[in-house]
Design a protein around this motif. Sequence first.
Motif, PDB file in Angstrom:
ATOM      1  N   GLU A  69      74.981 160.824  62.498  1.00 53.83           N
ATOM      2  CA  GLU A  69      74.871 161.023  61.047  1.00 53.83           C
ATOM      3  C   GLU A  69      74.696 162.501  60.712  1.00 53.83           C
ATOM      4  OE1 GLU A  69      71.774 158.471  59.580  1.00 53.83           O
ATOM      5  OE2 GLU A  69      72.856 156.658  60.177  1.00 53.83           O
ATOM      6  N   ASP A  70      73.923 163.227  61.537  1.00 58.34           N
ATOM      7  CA  ASP A  70      73.779 164.671  61.328  1.00 58.34           C
ATOM      8  C   ASP A  70      75.153 165.329  61.292  1.00 58.34           C
ATOM      9  OD1 ASP A  70      70.979 164.471  61.487  1.00 58.34           O
ATOM     10  OD2 ASP A  70      70.918 165.046  63.607  1.00 58.34           O
ATOM     11  N   GLU A  71      75.993 164.934  62.224  1.00 58.65           N
ATOM     12  CA  GLU A  71      77.326 165.530  62.310  1.00 58.65           C
ATOM     13  C   GLU A  71      78.227 165.061  61.174  1.00 58.65           C
ATOM     14  OE1 GLU A  71      77.197 165.824  67.182  1.00 58.65           O
ATOM     15  OE2 GLU A  71      78.419 164.257  66.247  1.00 58.65           O
ATOM     16  N   LEU A  75      76.765 168.365  59.153  1.00 52.35           N
ATOM     17  CA  LEU A  75      77.396 169.460  59.890  1.00 52.35           C
ATOM     18  C   LEU A  75      78.891 169.589  59.576  1.00 52.35           C
ATOM     19  CD1 LEU A  75      77.322 171.698  62.064  1.00 52.35           C
ATOM     20  CD2 LEU A  75      77.761 169.900  63.755  1.00 52.35           C
ATOM     21  N   LEU A  76      79.657 168.529  59.766  1.00 55.26           N
ATOM     22  CA  LEU A  76      81.109 168.622  59.571  1.00 55.26           C
ATOM     23  C   LEU A  76      81.483 168.905  58.116  1.00 55.26           C
ATOM     24  CD1 LEU A  76      82.281 165.873  62.083  1.00 55.26           C
ATOM     25  CD2 LEU A  76      82.508 168.358  62.327  1.00 55.26           C
ATOM     26  N   ILE A 150      82.723 173.130  67.839  1.00 57.54           N
ATOM     27  CA  ILE A 150      82.009 172.866  66.578  1.00 57.54           C
ATOM     28  C   ILE A 150      80.723 173.694  66.478  1.00 57.54           C
ATOM     29  CG2 ILE A 150      80.935 171.100  65.134  1.00 57.54           C
ATOM     30  CD1 ILE A 150      83.941 170.645  65.389  1.00 57.54           C
ATOM     31  N   ALA A 151      79.875 173.600  67.489  1.00 59.85           N
ATOM     32  CA  ALA A 151      78.598 174.323  67.448  1.00 59.85           C
ATOM     33  C   ALA A 151      78.786 175.835  67.366  1.00 59.85           C
ATOM     34  CB  ALA A 151      77.727 173.942  68.648  1.00 59.85           C
ATOM     35  N   PRO A 152      79.659 176.427  68.188  1.00 56.88           N
ATOM     36  CA  PRO A 152      79.847 177.876  68.062  1.00 56.88           C
ATOM     37  C   PRO A 152      80.379 178.281  66.678  1.00 56.88           C
ATOM     38  CG  PRO A 152      80.758 177.124  70.149  1.00 56.88           C
ATOM     39  CD  PRO A 152      80.399 175.899  69.361  1.00 56.88           C
ATOM     40  N   MET A 153      81.226 177.441  66.099  1.00 52.98           N
ATOM     41  CA  MET A 153      81.736 177.738  64.764  1.00 52.98           C
ATOM     42  C   MET A 153      80.599 177.728  63.748  1.00 52.98           C
ATOM     43  SD  MET A 153      84.708 175.769  62.519  1.00 52.98           S
ATOM     44  CE  MET A 153      85.864 175.721  63.880  1.00 52.98           C
ATOM     45  N   ALA A 154      79.735 176.731  63.831  1.00 48.10           N
ATOM     46  CA  ALA A 154      78.607 176.654  62.899  1.00 48.10           C
ATOM     47  C   ALA A 154      77.685 177.863  63.072  1.00 48.10           C
ATOM     48  CB  ALA A 154      77.827 175.362  63.109  1.00 48.10           C
TER      49      ALA A 154
END
Length: 182
Positions: A69-71, A75-76, A150-154
Amino acid sequence: MTTTLFDTAPDFDQPVAVLKHCHDRIRKQLKTMDMLASPAVLAATPDEVRQAAAAVLRYFEKAAPQHHEDEEHDLLPMLADTARGEDAALLARLTPEVLDEHHQMEQLWQRLQPQLAAIAAGQSSTLDGTDAAAFGELYLRHMDKEESHIAPMAKRLFSPSQMQRLGNAMRSRRGIALPEES
């Protein structure tokens, strides 16, 4: 040098680090599941087997869905609002894959959950190795995709206020009080 006796989680002020920590915990649960589906389980006591199955159940019934759910809810969508150019193109390609993988994981979990519940209740000692392997392989590929892209982009694109918003949404989802303003 200070040595900790237990694995501490990062604070929600670092939401991407929390997501990575969740991935590390998922990896530990997948290893436990692999052991439950392998001949190694025969070396464990029935109580150890029940406890291991119960731990896997607890994690994948509560923490893993919150992580998804976080993602999916925070996040997304936040990345979609922020990303431009090549980042936006990559995200447009990866988001449907990530969401589909969450769906596939849920389908596999629906097969594994009753098996693990029976083991935790002492009614069975058998976990289908094919289902456990498919679940683990899917999760590992999925986490690699998120950690590689995804994480590095965020981390690169989100402002401090966006990180705070993400962390606060994650806190709220878990029923954790928001930090007081100083």
